[in-house]
Every structure is written in structure tokens, then in C-alpha cells.
Scaffold this active site. Structure first.
Site, PDB file in Angstrom:
ATOM      1  N   HIS A 122     -77.773  71.252  -6.281  1.00 18.38           N
ATOM      2  CA  HIS A 122     -77.182  70.604  -4.629  1.00 18.38           C
ATOM      3  C   HIS A 122     -76.817  72.257  -4.313  1.00 18.38           C
ATOM      4  O   HIS A 122     -76.813  72.932  -4.467  1.00 18.38           O
ATOM      5  CB  HIS A 122     -75.296  69.695  -5.634  1.00 18.38           C
ATOM      6  CG  HIS A 122     -74.809  69.852  -4.408  1.00 18.38           C
ATOM      7  ND1 HIS A 122     -74.273  70.801  -3.779  1.00 18.38           N
ATOM      8  CD2 HIS A 122     -74.157  68.705  -3.171  1.00 18.38           C
ATOM      9  CE1 HIS A 122     -73.452  69.960  -2.751  1.00 18.38           C
ATOM     10  NE2 HIS A 122     -74.084  68.337  -3.000  1.00 18.38           N
ATOM     11  N   ASP A 199     -74.504  71.145 -13.981  1.00 15.85           N
ATOM     12  CA  ASP A 199     -73.328  70.248 -13.017  1.00 15.85           C
ATOM     13  C   ASP A 199     -73.040  68.959 -13.369  1.00 15.85           C
ATOM     14  O   ASP A 199     -73.865  68.372 -13.232  1.00 15.85           O
ATOM     15  CB  ASP A 199     -73.773  71.319 -11.480  1.00 15.85           C
ATOM     16  CG  ASP A 199     -72.787  69.981 -10.529  1.00 15.85           C
ATOM     17  OD1 ASP A 199     -72.217  68.823 -10.399  1.00 15.85           O
ATOM     18  OD2 ASP A 199     -73.766  70.230  -8.914  1.00 15.85           O
ATOM     19  N   GLN A 202     -72.686  64.319 -10.376  1.00 13.08           N
ATOM     20  CA  GLN A 202     -73.118  62.544 -10.772  1.00 13.08           C
ATOM     21  C   GLN A 202     -73.493  62.681 -11.990  1.00 13.08           C
ATOM     22  O   GLN A 202     -73.590  61.477 -12.184  1.00 13.08           O
ATOM     23  CB  GLN A 202     -74.550  63.142  -9.796  1.00 13.08           C
ATOM     24  CG  GLN A 202     -74.450  63.629  -8.343  1.00 13.08           C
ATOM     25  CD  GLN A 202     -73.232  62.821  -6.962  1.00 13.08           C
ATOM     26  OE1 GLN A 202     -73.467  61.794  -7.302  1.00 13.08           O
ATOM     27  NE2 GLN A 202     -73.234  62.880  -6.405  1.00 13.08           N
ATOM     28  N   LYS A 225     -65.056  62.208  -7.375  1.00 12.82           N
ATOM     29  CA  LYS A 225     -66.039  61.189  -7.684  1.00 12.82           C
ATOM     30  C   LYS A 225     -66.178  60.566  -9.196  1.00 12.82           C
ATOM     31  O   LYS A 225     -66.772  59.513  -8.520  1.00 12.82           O
ATOM     32  CB  LYS A 225     -67.815  62.140  -7.882  1.00 12.82           C
ATOM     33  CG  LYS A 225     -67.604  63.221  -6.419  1.00 12.82           C
ATOM     34  CD  LYS A 225     -68.864  63.937  -6.885  1.00 12.82           C
ATOM     35  CE  LYS A 225     -69.663  64.807  -5.400  1.00 12.82           C
ATOM     36  NZ  LYS A 225     -69.884  64.944  -4.470  1.00 12.82           N
ATOM     37  N   CYS A 363     -77.271  67.885   1.090  1.00 14.52           N
ATOM     38  CA  CYS A 363     -77.057  69.042   0.105  1.00 14.52           C
ATOM     39  C   CYS A 363     -77.888  69.387  -0.647  1.00 14.52           C
ATOM     40  O   CYS A 363     -77.543  70.453  -1.460  1.00 14.52           O
ATOM     41  CB  CYS A 363     -75.664  69.304  -0.324  1.00 14.52           C
ATOM     42  SG  CYS A 363     -74.502  68.771   0.862  1.00 14.52           S
TER      43      CYS A 363
HETATM   44  N1  PLP Z   1     -73.402  68.581  -7.502  1.00 15.79           N
HETATM   45  C1  PLP Z   1     -73.120  68.068  -6.747  1.00 15.79           C
HETATM   46  C2  PLP Z   1     -74.730  67.457  -8.054  1.00 15.79           C
HETATM   47  C3  PLP Z   1     -73.078  66.869  -6.158  1.00 15.79           C
HETATM   48  O1  PLP Z   1     -73.499  65.864  -5.676  1.00 15.79           O
HETATM   49  C4  PLP Z   1     -72.162  67.710  -5.529  1.00 15.79           C
HETATM   50  C5  PLP Z   1     -71.180  66.802  -4.354  1.00 15.79           C
HETATM   51  O2  PLP Z   1     -72.013  66.080  -3.427  1.00 15.79           O
HETATM   52  C6  PLP Z   1     -71.723  68.907  -5.170  1.00 15.79           C
HETATM   53  C7  PLP Z   1     -72.208  69.706  -6.615  1.00 15.79           C
HETATM   54  C8  PLP Z   1     -70.023  69.185  -5.233  1.00 15.79           C
HETATM   55  O3  PLP Z   1     -68.801  68.890  -5.286  1.00 15.79           O
HETATM   56  P1  PLP Z   1     -67.704  68.751  -3.937  1.00 15.79           P
HETATM   57  O4  PLP Z   1     -67.927  68.715  -3.190  1.00 15.79           O
HETATM   58  O5  PLP Z   1     -66.657  68.014  -5.032  1.00 15.79           O
HETATM   59  O6  PLP Z   1     -67.083  70.622  -4.927  1.00 15.79           O
END
Ligand code: PLP
Length: 405
Positions: A122, A199, A202, A225, A363
């Protein structure tokens, strides 16, 4: 037994209509709805239990401080982290990664050093590392994915060098849904003396993690999430790193003592929690974790997998529909394209039928380039979705396809 109707009754948002149609919400990878225990906890905090934490010596301040610190212990136990002071509350995954990129970067990354990421990240687990590399004149190296969306982990050993300072990798892809073999990847990185940031945005919601078993050095996730409020997240870090890393933001709560010319910093975890924390959201996160633990993580997993199997089976009947990321194991994320159909056109038409999906680059632009597309359409399920919703959606999708081609 998994009582889907009881569960659905816990989520008020599921019972609304949009454009006069019953809502079908398949954008759970972007953000999930909140169950009543979370909503009630946040309402109670906002309407009654409001006092600033860690500073006020009065009843409400004390209750809020207790709830905040109890939530830290709930998160510690949820991740099976060894120590409560290794849990830093942040505004979300993005802010946790930025904190790590700045602070770890200040302490450990210099000119010519290397950071490894993957092609499937992401933007939140890519851009902060790009910026760090620009600031420090360091080098960003990238692990690629194959045509099935699987990380080419066999190529990982050759990416390490004496200059590698950190490997940053998603537990599960927000586009492909593929769950990465984190334990093996961490073992490989550690064999090269390289720490790993995972990270978990997900992954945390689909199976969670045991950070001691995975042995990752950092783990980040977002509350929103995970059925918790927005504006709250977590950075877990091993003490040995966090103690050495400098503060990220500065201000109240993160100090030990301040004079006009010099400041000493608080101990962990407060060293990284400058200013008034989102104690209301943090308490909501505690309630969300308790809620899913109550339903049962393995019951959630089994039920969600029946939804995914049902969806894949039906989607395969639509001619010209291609799902990206066919390697197992997968979360509930299904990203796809239909020949001749623009994903955003389809998403907009689904929306008018009351069906929330996601479309565009998700993203993850580098991954779009990898799969030679500008965008995808994505369904992502939660344990409050049903097979009936999936059947209705795939039927709608087939109609849309016929209208657009
Ligand atoms: N990393 C991953 C794999 C994500 O799917 C997302 C959001 O969709 C993020 C980071 C960023 O999360 P946030 O917008 O809650 O900071």
C-alpha cells in the site's frame, strides 16, 4: 455456531438503505462498520467519561487514564507482545509507519544504506520509506511478485547486503488479499541481521498475529479496519529498538522534564505519544478487540472463507472476469477486472444499486503497473456479510457487464 443474524443486529450501519436500496457493504478492506459495544463505549466516553489522561488528578481523568492503559494491555495480549510498554498508540497504520520511518530512520539509516519493501505494498508502506531514502540518500530495494501475485521470496536473500537496515512488508495485500509467509520472511531477514516491520492493516482483522511467534520487530495496524473507531492505531515495536529510537513528535506527555533550554524524555511508551492521545478511540479499540474475541477469531475466519469461496465460484461464471492474486492463502479481498468494463463505471453502477465496492488504483499504483492495468474493482468481505448479498451482487455485476459491453 456462527449466528449471522445476531451479529448483523450488532451493526446498525448494515440496516440502512442507500438510494432507497438495502445497503450491501463490500468495502471492508477500506474501513469496517462498528458494533454496538464500540458505539456505546465511544458514546459513553463522549457524553460522560471525559477527562484528559496522564495528567489530571480528578475522577474523570483517572477513569480515562485507567481505560486507556487497560486498552494498552488488551492490545498487548491480542498481539501477544511481551511487554505493555511496547504498544504505542497512534492515529492509524499510516501514522505508525511514518513514526517508524522517521524515528528508526533518524537513528539507524544513513547515506548509502538500504531499505527493502515489496512491489505489493500500500502507498502507506511505500511513500514514507521513499521519503526517508530521499532525506538520507539511502536506497530503496524492491521484492517483486509473480503473475499469481505471490511474493518472489526466493529472490529475497539476494536483496540483502551489509547496508540493509530494514525490511518493510505487508502481512496481507490490500489488493491481492494474499497473506504473506511472515514468519519465514522474518527468519530470512534476521539471518541477514535485518529487522522487519510488518504492515498488519489487512492482516490483523483476518487471523491477527502473534508477534512473538512471527518475531517481527515492528507491527502496525489501524483500528477502523478492525471494527474500532477511526483515528486510532498501533505501533508495536521490540523494546530494544524503541528504547534507542528518538521521539517522533514532541510536546506534552512525552517529556520527563523540561527547562527553557533542555528536555529529557519520558520512558516507553509515552516517549512516542506526544500531546493528548485519542483516549476515546483507544477505548473503542479495546471494545472492538473484545467483541471479535467474543465472536471467536477462528469462527470468523471459517465463516469468511465460506463467503470467499461462494464469491469466487459465482464470479467465475462471468465471462471475461479475471481475479488478481490467485496464490493462497487469501483474506476476503477479491480484486478483479472484466474485459471491456471500466472498474469505476461498474463501481458507480453498483453503488446506485446500494452495493459499496472499491475501484481505482487501490492505493497501490506499482501493483497496478505490475498487472498492466490502471485500476481494479474490489470486493472485500467482513464476517457480517452474507452469501445472499454476494449472490445478489454478482447477479448485479453480470447485468452491469451486459449493459456496458
Ligand atoms: N497498509 C495497508 C495494507 C492498507 O490496506 C491500508 C489502508 O487501506 C493502509 C496501510 C493505510 O491504513 P490507514 O489509512 O488506516 O492509515
Amino acid at each position: 455456531m456462527f449466528q449471522i443474524q445476531t451479529i448483523r443486529n450488532d451493526f446498525p450501519a448494515l440496516h440502512q438503505k442507500v438510494y432507497g436500496k438495502p445497503l450491501i457493504y463490500f468495502d471492508n478492506a477500506a474501513t469496517t462498520h462498528k458494533p454496538k459495544p464500540v458505539i456505546n463505549a465511544v458514546n459513553e466516553m463522549n457524553s460522560l467519561i471525559n477527562g484528559n489522561i496522564h495528567r489530571a488528578f480528578h475522577y474523570l481523568g483517572n477513569v480515562c487514564t485507567e481505560r486507556y492503559e487497560e486498552a494498552r494491555e488488551t492490545v498487548r495480549a491480542f498481539l501477544n507482545a511481551p511487554h505493555t510498554d511496547e504498544i504505542i498508540f497512534t492515529a492509524g497504520t499510516t501514522s505508525a509507519i511514518n513514526m517508524a520511518a522517521f524515528s528508526f530512520g533518524e537513528r539507524y539509516v544513513g547515506e548509502g544504506d538500504e531499505i527493502i519493501i515489496t512491489e505489493a505494498e500500500h502507498h502507506s508502506n511505500l511513500v514514507p520509506w521513499q521519503l526517508l531514502c530521499e532525506r538520507k540518500n539511502a536506497v530503496l530495494k524492491v521484492l517483486s511478485v509473480d503473475d499469481d501475485g505471490r511474493l518472489q521470496t526466493e529472490k529475497l536473500p539476494q536483496l540483502f547486503s551489509k547496508k540493509t537496515r530494514l525490511l518493510c512488508i505487508a502481512q496481507a495485500s490490500n489488493v491481492l488479499g494474499i497473506i504473506n509467509p511472515i514468519r519465514e520472511i522474518v527468519a530470512t531477514a534476521h539471518a541477514h541481521g535485518v529487522p522487519v516491520l510488518v504492515d498488519g492493516a489487512q492482516g490483523v482483522v483476518h487471523g491477527g498475529i502473534d508477534v512473538q511467534d512471527a518475531d517481527c520487530d515492528f507491527y502496525v495496524f489501524s483500528g477502523h479496519k478492525l471494527y474500532a473507531p477511526t483515528g486510532v492505531g498501533v505501533l508495536y515495536g521490540k523494546r530494544k529498538w524503541l528504547e534507542e529510537m528518538p521521539p517522533y513528535q514532541s510536546g506534552g506527555d512525552m517529556i520527563a522534564s523540561v527547562s527553557l533550554t533542555h528536555t529529557t524524555f519520558n520512558t516507553l511508551p509515552l516517549k512516542f505519544e506526544a500531546g493528548t492521545a485519542n483516549f476515546t478511540g483507544v477505548y473503542g479499540l479495546k471494545k472492538a478487540i473484545e467483541y471479535i474475541q467474543n465472536v471467536g477469531l477462528s469462527a470468523i475466519h471459517d465463516y469468511e472463507q465460506t463467503l470467499v469461496r461462494h464469491a469466487v465460484q459465482l464470479m467465475q461464471t462471468i465471462q471475461g472476469l479475471h481475479i488478481y492474486g490467485t496464490a493462497a492463502p487469501k483474506t476476503t479481498v477479491l480484486s478483479f477486472n472484466i474485459d471491456g468494463v471500466h472498474p469505476t463505471d461498474a463501481a458507480q453502477m453498483l453503488d446506485k444499486m446500494g452495493i459499496a465496492s472499491r475501484s481505482g488504483h487501490l492505493c497501490a499504483e506499482p501493483l497496478m503497473h505490475r498487472f498492466h492495468t490502471q485500476g481494479m474493482l474490489r470486493f472485500s468481505f467482513a464476517f457480517y456479510n452474507t452469501k445472499e448479498e454476494i449472490t445478489a451482487t454478482v447477479t448485479a455485476l453480470d447485468k452491469i457487464k451486459k449493459m456496458l459491453i
